[in-house]
Design a protein around this motif. Structure first.
Motif, PDB file in Angstrom:
ATOM      1  N   ALA A 170       0.867  -1.185   0.000  1.00 19.55           N
ATOM      2  CA  ALA A 170       0.000   0.000   0.000  1.00 19.55           C
ATOM      3  C   ALA A 170       0.903   1.233   0.000  1.00 19.55           C
ATOM      4  N   VAL A 171       0.659   2.136  -0.956  1.00 19.69           N
ATOM      5  CA  VAL A 171       1.489   3.344  -1.072  1.00 19.69           C
ATOM      6  C   VAL A 171       0.587   4.560  -0.886  1.00 19.69           C
ATOM      7  N   LEU A 172       0.985   5.442   0.035  1.00 22.31           N
ATOM      8  CA  LEU A 172       0.164   6.633   0.316  1.00 22.31           C
ATOM      9  C   LEU A 172       0.355   7.680  -0.785  1.00 22.31           C
ATOM     10  N   LYS A 173      -0.782   8.102  -1.384  1.00 22.41           N
ATOM     11  CA  LYS A 173      -0.745   9.195  -2.368  1.00 22.41           C
ATOM     12  C   LYS A 173      -1.862  10.164  -2.007  1.00 22.41           C
ATOM     13  N   GLY A 174      -1.487  11.311  -1.490  1.00 23.79           N
ATOM     14  CA  GLY A 174      -2.510  12.269  -1.048  1.00 23.79           C
ATOM     15  C   GLY A 174      -3.295  11.685   0.112  1.00 23.79           C
ATOM     16  N   ASP A 175      -4.618  11.661  -0.068  1.00 25.05           N
ATOM     17  CA  ASP A 175      -5.487  11.162   1.015  1.00 25.05           C
ATOM     18  C   ASP A 175      -5.864   9.706   0.835  1.00 25.05           C
ATOM     19  N   TYR A 177      -4.542   5.463   0.003  1.00 23.22           N
ATOM     20  CA  TYR A 177      -3.517   4.450  -0.213  1.00 23.22           C
ATOM     21  C   TYR A 177      -3.849   3.730  -1.521  1.00 23.22           C
ATOM     22  N   ILE A 178      -2.828   3.457  -2.328  1.00 23.37           N
ATOM     23  CA  ILE A 178      -3.035   2.688  -3.553  1.00 23.37           C
ATOM     24  C   ILE A 178      -2.497   1.281  -3.255  1.00 23.37           C
ATOM     25  N   ILE A 179      -3.379   0.288  -3.378  1.00 24.01           N
ATOM     26  CA  ILE A 179      -3.013  -1.085  -2.985  1.00 24.01           C
ATOM     27  C   ILE A 179      -2.902  -1.970  -4.219  1.00 24.01           C
ATOM     28  N   ASN A 180      -1.795  -2.707  -4.280  1.00 29.00           N
ATOM     29  CA  ASN A 180      -1.574  -3.681  -5.363  1.00 29.00           C
ATOM     30  C   ASN A 180      -1.026  -4.967  -4.759  1.00 29.00           C
ATOM     31  N   GLY A 181      -1.487  -6.102  -5.286  1.00 27.56           N
ATOM     32  CA  GLY A 181      -0.938  -7.388  -4.812  1.00 27.56           C
ATOM     33  C   GLY A 181      -2.040  -8.408  -4.591  1.00 27.56           C
ATOM     34  N   GLN A 182      -1.676  -9.486  -3.904  1.00 24.35           N
ATOM     35  CA  GLN A 182      -2.597 -10.620  -3.774  1.00 24.35           C
ATOM     36  C   GLN A 182      -2.479 -11.283  -2.403  1.00 24.35           C
ATOM     37  N   LYS A 183      -3.580 -11.746  -1.867  1.00 20.78           N
ATOM     38  CA  LYS A 183      -3.571 -12.603  -0.672  1.00 20.78           C
ATOM     39  C   LYS A 183      -3.882 -14.035  -1.118  1.00 20.78           C
ATOM     40  N   ALA A 184      -3.411 -14.999  -0.338  1.00 20.62           N
ATOM     41  CA  ALA A 184      -3.439 -16.409  -0.761  1.00 20.62           C
ATOM     42  C   ALA A 184      -4.834 -17.034  -0.671  1.00 20.62           C
ATOM     43  N   ALA A 185      -4.949 -18.205  -1.255  1.00 20.94           N
ATOM     44  CA  ALA A 185      -6.232 -18.930  -1.265  1.00 20.94           C
ATOM     45  C   ALA A 185      -6.651 -19.383   0.129  1.00 20.94           C
ATOM     46  N   TRP A 186      -5.783 -19.180   1.118  1.00 21.13           N
ATOM     47  CA  TRP A 186      -6.081 -19.660   2.464  1.00 21.13           C
ATOM     48  C   TRP A 186      -6.942 -18.712   3.285  1.00 21.13           C
ATOM     49  N   VAL A 187      -7.256 -17.536   2.735  1.00 21.87           N
ATOM     50  CA  VAL A 187      -8.020 -16.570   3.540  1.00 21.87           C
ATOM     51  C   VAL A 187      -9.412 -17.138   3.848  1.00 21.87           C
ATOM     52  N   SER A 188      -9.650 -17.382   5.118  1.00 20.29           N
ATOM     53  CA  SER A 188     -10.942 -17.955   5.533  1.00 20.29           C
ATOM     54  C   SER A 188     -12.046 -16.944   5.302  1.00 20.29           C
ATOM     55  N   ASN A 189     -13.144 -17.370   4.724  1.00 19.54           N
ATOM     56  CA  ASN A 189     -14.271 -16.526   4.284  1.00 19.54           C
ATOM     57  C   ASN A 189     -13.880 -15.659   3.081  1.00 19.54           C
ATOM     58  N   GLY A 190     -12.680 -15.924   2.501  1.00 24.32           N
ATOM     59  CA  GLY A 190     -12.137 -15.041   1.452  1.00 24.32           C
ATOM     60  C   GLY A 190     -13.102 -14.740   0.328  1.00 24.32           C
ATOM     61  N   THR A 191     -13.809 -15.739  -0.183  1.00 19.38           N
ATOM     62  CA  THR A 191     -14.635 -15.460  -1.369  1.00 19.38           C
ATOM     63  C   THR A 191     -16.048 -14.975  -1.012  1.00 19.38           C
ATOM     64  N   ILE A 192     -16.387 -14.999   0.273  1.00 18.43           N
ATOM     65  CA  ILE A 192     -17.742 -14.540   0.648  1.00 18.43           C
ATOM     66  C   ILE A 192     -17.718 -13.262   1.488  1.00 18.43           C
ATOM     67  N   TYR A 243      -7.538 -10.390  -4.767  1.00 18.99           N
ATOM     68  CA  TYR A 243      -6.594  -9.698  -5.660  1.00 18.99           C
ATOM     69  C   TYR A 243      -6.874  -8.191  -5.607  1.00 18.99           C
ATOM     70  N   PHE A 244      -5.812  -7.423  -5.606  1.00 16.79           N
ATOM     71  CA  PHE A 244      -5.928  -5.953  -5.522  1.00 16.79           C
ATOM     72  C   PHE A 244      -5.150  -5.316  -6.664  1.00 16.79           C
ATOM     73  N   GLU A 245      -5.857  -4.540  -7.482  1.00 17.58           N
ATOM     74  CA  GLU A 245      -5.172  -3.873  -8.583  1.00 17.58           C
ATOM     75  C   GLU A 245      -5.530  -2.391  -8.559  1.00 17.58           C
ATOM     76  N   GLU A 246      -4.536  -1.601  -8.206  1.00 17.88           N
ATOM     77  CA  GLU A 246      -4.719  -0.134  -8.137  1.00 17.88           C
ATOM     78  C   GLU A 246      -5.964   0.222  -7.309  1.00 17.88           C
ATOM     79  N   VAL A 247      -6.105  -0.411  -6.187  1.00 21.33           N
ATOM     80  CA  VAL A 247      -7.274  -0.143  -5.332  1.00 21.33           C
ATOM     81  C   VAL A 247      -7.013   1.138  -4.538  1.00 21.33           C
ATOM     82  N   LEU A 249      -7.818   3.270  -1.469  1.00 18.77           N
ATOM     83  CA  LEU A 249      -8.439   3.165  -0.136  1.00 18.77           C
ATOM     84  C   LEU A 249      -8.276   4.494   0.590  1.00 18.77           C
ATOM     85  N   PRO A 250      -9.384   5.104   1.045  1.00 19.12           N
ATOM     86  CA  PRO A 250      -9.250   6.358   1.797  1.00 19.12           C
ATOM     87  C   PRO A 250      -8.320   6.154   3.006  1.00 19.12           C
ATOM     88  N   LYS A 251      -7.502   7.152   3.272  1.00 13.57           N
ATOM     89  CA  LYS A 251      -6.477   7.069   4.330  1.00 13.57           C
ATOM     90  C   LYS A 251      -7.074   6.649   5.683  1.00 13.57           C
TER      91      LYS A 251
END
Ligand SMILES: Cc1cc2nc3c(=O)[nH]c(=O)nc-3n(C[C@H](O)[C@H](O)[C@H](O)COP(=O)(O)OP(=O)(O)OC[C@H]3O[C@@H](n4cnc5c(N)ncnc54)[C@H](O)[C@@H]3O)c2cc1C
Length: 409
Positions: A170-175, A177-192, A243-247, A249-251
């Motif tokens: 996550a990179v702070l730009k102004g107010d 954060y711009i988020i890029n990257g991925q979390k693994a298939a192990w995230v519990s409740n991930g798809t719901i 998955y996060f692509e150029e997300v 997120l308000p600070k």
């Protein structure tokens, strides 16, 4: 003789909550867990007509989703004494371990939101407490495809190396954060999940020591989800990638934006999560023991119930000793940690390791007591064994957790 509650100081209120949780576990979680476990495609577990959704609705009806949220936000934290949480977790684990985890992690983003000074986040906590339709579901997104134990061991020497920093940044730009990257298939409740507690890299020069924690509504543009994960244990527990692509997120949603605090908070989260796992898998071990005892008293071999054979009787006694020891330690740890914030991490890890290894041993011995039937899908034991095996990796693989805990001795 059935289960004897040794906690002589248990109050009427604790008994009532315990009984309510046990009914929910046996009337809702157990039958639904068995059905969902048998589905060949994990996508069917989260289908619109899946019985999965009943468990979240019932959780709301029984106010179980409010347990960790403070009263001022509509929750019940601090309203009940410390042991009650352990009793509920034991009972839910008795019903179905995977579904108990799904319910347990559901409140994560909202309990953190309640700790934030930001009004928008605080409102999320309120909305979650009022959500009687179970429209808000949380997840804890820590593990990445390239970093599993690295996150668990963050704070240990060597992990501040920039070469092993998080892939999700996550990179702070102004107010924002711009988020890029991925979390693994192990995230519990991930798809719901509708919201996540998301661990992010915020200072690449510090490796796993340069992280923060965001609370993320998962309907933001740029977020997509993977397929539900297919696995051997805790199959009713939905898991999947984020998955996060150029997300953007308000600070205000960056709950922990200071990297020193990020690692400290991982330890606090692990303290709570490992404590919960400890209680939950005592419940699973007890469930396997009860099944094995009943079976041993019914199954005839050599003209007598197998319970009358000394090897079976001694095996059951050994299982009984292990479960009672794990329960006694877990409850003692739980009472200490609930009243001495932020709690003792190495004691919580000890509880998780002890209880999951007890559950694994007990479910394995239960298979022997069931003989060939222990391996058959017509009986409940093989599922409990698979669920117990998964627990030894969940919330940290046990030997990685042990390494972490040992550094606090
Ligand atoms: C049922 C289940 C539910 C889960 N739920 C969640 C969830 O809700 N959210 C989430 O983010 N994650 C979740 N996880 C992921 C879990 O936290 C990770 O699987 C776990 O931390 C291990 O990471 P890994 O799978 O990448 O294994 P790896 O980190 O690749 O480890 C593989 C092996 O190497 C060992 N190892 C790795 N690094 C070291 C080291 N530095 N020193 C010594 N030994 C090491 C480990 O002990 C292990 O034996 C879940 C996992 C399971 C099984």
């Amino acid at each position: 003789m059935g289960y004897l509650e040794l906690d002589v100081a248990m109050t009427d209120e604790q008994r009532a909550v315990n009984d309510m949780a046990k009914r929910f576990a046996m009337e809702v979680l157990r039958p639904i867990g068995i059905k969902l476990d048998k589905l060949a495609d994990p996508a069917d577990v989260i289908a619109k007509d899946s019985p999965l959704w009943e468990i979240f609705k019932k959780q709301r009806e029984l106010d179980l989703h409010k347990a960790a949220i403070p009263k001022e936000f509509g929750g019940l934290a601090g309203e009940r004494d410390p042991l009650t949480g352990a009793l509920i977790a034991e009972q839910l684990g008795y019903g179905d371990a995977g579904l108990a985890i799904s319910l347990g992690v559901c409140n994560f983003p909202f309990r953190f939101a309640a700790m934030s000074p930001e009004p928008e986040l605080q409102q999320l906590a309120r909305d979650y407490c009022e959500d009687d339709k179970a429209e808000m579901i949380g997840c804890w997104a820590l593990t990445e495809p390239e970093h599993g134990s690295d996150w668990i061991l963050a704070g240990q020497p060597g992990l501040d190396n920039p070469k092993c920093g998080p892939s999700l940044k996550a990179v702070l730009k102004g107010d924002e954060y711009i988020i890029n990257g991925q979390k693994a298939a192990w995230v519990s409740n991930g798809t719901i999940a509708t919201h996540a507690v998301l661990h992010v890299g915020i200072d690449a020069s510090r490796g796993m020591a340069g992280t923060g924690i965001a609370i993320v509504p998962l309907d933001l543009p740029g977020i997509t989800k993977g397929k539900p994960l297919d696995k051997i244990g805790q199959r009713p527990l939905n898991q999947g990638e984020l998955y996060f692509e150029e997300v953007r997120l308000p600070k205000a949603y960056m709950f922990i934006g200071n990297p020193d605090m990020g690692t400290y908070m991982i330890q606090n989260i692990l303290t709570g999560a490992n404590g919960g796992m400890g209680a939950l898998f005592v419940g699973l071990a007890q469930a396997a023991f009860d099944e094995a005892l009943t079976y041993a008293k019914e199954r005839m071999q050599g003209g007598v119930p197998i319970f009358e054979h000394k090897n079976i009787k001694l095996k059951l006694f050994d299982m009984f000793v292990s479960i009672e020891a794990a329960r006694a330690y877990v409850r003692r740890m739980w009472a200490y940690n609930a009243t001495n914030m932020p709690g003792s991490l190495h004691h919580a890890i000890a509880a998780k390791v002890l209880s999951t290894e007890t559950a694994f041993k007990v479910t394995s011995e239960a298979i022997s007591i069931f003989g060939g039937n222990g391996l058959s899908k017509e009986y409940p034991i093989e599922k409990m064994f698979r669920d117990a095996r998964a627990s030894m990796i969940e919330d940290g693989e046990n030997s990685a957790l042990a390494l972490k805990a040992a550094s606090f001795l």
